[in-house]
Scaffold this active site. Structure first.
Site, PDB file in Angstrom:
ATOM      1  N   HIS A  69      -3.243 -10.041   3.756  1.00  0.00           N
ATOM      2  CA  HIS A  69      -3.381  -9.054   2.673  1.00  0.00           C
ATOM      3  C   HIS A  69      -4.352  -7.947   3.065  1.00  0.00           C
ATOM      4  O   HIS A  69      -5.304  -8.185   3.789  1.00  0.00           O
ATOM      5  CB  HIS A  69      -3.872  -9.739   1.388  1.00  0.00           C
ATOM      6  CG  HIS A  69      -2.796 -10.518   0.708  1.00  0.00           C
ATOM      7  ND1 HIS A  69      -2.290 -11.687   1.226  1.00  0.00           N
ATOM      8  CD2 HIS A  69      -2.103 -10.278  -0.428  1.00  0.00           C
ATOM      9  CE1 HIS A  69      -1.331 -12.144   0.426  1.00  0.00           C
ATOM     10  NE2 HIS A  69      -1.200 -11.306  -0.579  1.00  0.00           N
ATOM     11  N   PRO A  70      -4.105  -6.734   2.536  1.00  0.00           N
ATOM     12  CA  PRO A  70      -4.999  -5.613   2.850  1.00  0.00           C
ATOM     13  C   PRO A  70      -6.321  -5.738   2.110  1.00  0.00           C
ATOM     14  O   PRO A  70      -6.410  -6.398   1.071  1.00  0.00           O
ATOM     15  CB  PRO A  70      -4.222  -4.412   2.315  1.00  0.00           C
ATOM     16  CG  PRO A  70      -3.411  -4.956   1.188  1.00  0.00           C
ATOM     17  CD  PRO A  70      -3.033  -6.355   1.603  1.00  0.00           C
ATOM     18  N   SER A  86       2.144  -3.067  -1.971  1.00  0.00           N
ATOM     19  CA  SER A  86       0.701  -3.016  -2.184  1.00  0.00           C
ATOM     20  C   SER A  86       0.255  -1.637  -2.623  1.00  0.00           C
ATOM     21  O   SER A  86      -0.640  -1.491  -3.466  1.00  0.00           O
ATOM     22  CB  SER A  86      -0.050  -3.371  -0.895  1.00  0.00           C
ATOM     23  OG  SER A  86      -0.158  -4.758  -0.772  1.00  0.00           O
ATOM     24  N   VAL A 122      -8.427 -11.372  -2.548  1.00  0.00           N
ATOM     25  CA  VAL A 122      -7.058 -11.131  -3.023  1.00  0.00           C
ATOM     26  C   VAL A 122      -7.019 -11.356  -4.525  1.00  0.00           C
ATOM     27  O   VAL A 122      -7.439 -12.410  -5.023  1.00  0.00           O
ATOM     28  CB  VAL A 122      -6.046 -12.062  -2.322  1.00  0.00           C
ATOM     29  CG1 VAL A 122      -4.645 -11.885  -2.923  1.00  0.00           C
ATOM     30  CG2 VAL A 122      -6.010 -11.775  -0.824  1.00  0.00           C
ATOM     31  N   ILE A 123      -6.543 -10.346  -5.235  1.00  0.00           N
ATOM     32  CA  ILE A 123      -6.429 -10.441  -6.691  1.00  0.00           C
ATOM     33  C   ILE A 123      -5.140  -9.741  -7.102  1.00  0.00           C
ATOM     34  O   ILE A 123      -4.706  -8.792  -6.444  1.00  0.00           O
ATOM     35  CB  ILE A 123      -7.672  -9.802  -7.376  1.00  0.00           C
ATOM     36  CG1 ILE A 123      -7.665 -10.096  -8.881  1.00  0.00           C
ATOM     37  CG2 ILE A 123      -7.759  -8.312  -7.096  1.00  0.00           C
ATOM     38  CD1 ILE A 123      -9.004  -9.785  -9.558  1.00  0.00           C
TER      39      ILE A 123
END
Lengths: 169, 169
Positions: A69-70, A86, A122-123
């Site tokens: 994930h970014p 994203s 990460v959310i």
């Protein structure tokens, strides 16, 4: 595109992988695995298959999913290499349009988070606005690595459900 | 590029994932997971970490890894969308330069294989030449799905070792 569950259930694996390849960010393995669980009765059923794939991973594997994930509003967003999904999600949460102070705060907390846990925060940003996110990262910094891995993966599942829903629209 | 193990062990996860993202075909999750196993003492040690990641997957996950691989000399090769690594490997085995008869035979056996098992025939083409491959697929068609999943994953491990070696050259 508008898609029916019947047409999804009839897909060969190449087509299925292409369609659902980024339901889990940068992790086409999820779609490639989940194809074996056809037929699916509903979006929820399909989402649960992705959830079961995530649950089946080792701890290293789960952390690996998070590492794909970014950074939120970080380096990757700035360099324009966010995935389409994203980019839309972060923009909707207001994360691509922060004040300088907010950027600094989020950047610093992101870095603390990554240094502590070895994976990015990460959310599910579509269920949170920027203030809740900046506050949330502060609170989650207090957790253990095991807790954060679990919370991160639960957020990946929520993101997956929303992305699946979008694909069927 | 020439790379030292010290520099690999010092990499942050983004850099590590970018460097080793296609050690397992189209599966950056492998590199993202394996990063947690640093430091690595040798190419073999790093290769074993990729092997342990593959072994840790559920049956669906292992089949998923196979589904991320291209058809040998099939549709994907023809449309020019092979990964750089696969393209080189298939070309070295002579698979991008088959006679019409060989193409037909390999195509038919590939299709039988995929219909029977639900994933493509995966073989370490750098350790096999085209005749051995065309014969090999015929023999492997006799196996059960469980046997072929295991054999396929063992081939993925051999491919990974060779790709790791290339990265260090």
């Amino acid at each position: 595109m508008s898609l029916s569950m019947d047409s999804v259930n009839a897909m060969g694996y190449d087509n299925f992988i292409n369609t659902f390849r980024n339901v889990v960010e940068h992790c086409p393995l999820a779609a490639a695995s989940v194809w074996a669980d056809r037929p699916f009765s509903s979006e929820k059923d399909l989402g649960e298959a992705f959830g079961a794939f995530l649950d089946s991973l080792s701890n290293n594997g789960k952390e690996g999913v998070l590492r794909l994930h970014p950074d939120l509003a970080g380096r990757i967003a700035k360099s324009g290499t966010l995935s389409k999904e994203s980019s839309l999600e972060q923009s909707q949460a207001g994360l691509l349009d922060l004040t300088e102070d907010e950027q600094k705060q989020l950047g610093e907390r992101n870095k603390l988070y990554q240094d502590k846990f070895g994976f990015p925060f990460v959310i599910c940003v579509r269920e949170n606005k920027k203030n809740a996110i900046i506050q949330g990262i502060k609170e989650r910094l207090e957790h253990t690595k095991e807790e954060e891995c679990e919370i991160g993966v639960e957020n990946v599942k929520r993101i997956a459900l929303l992305r699946i829903h979008d694909i069927f629209q």
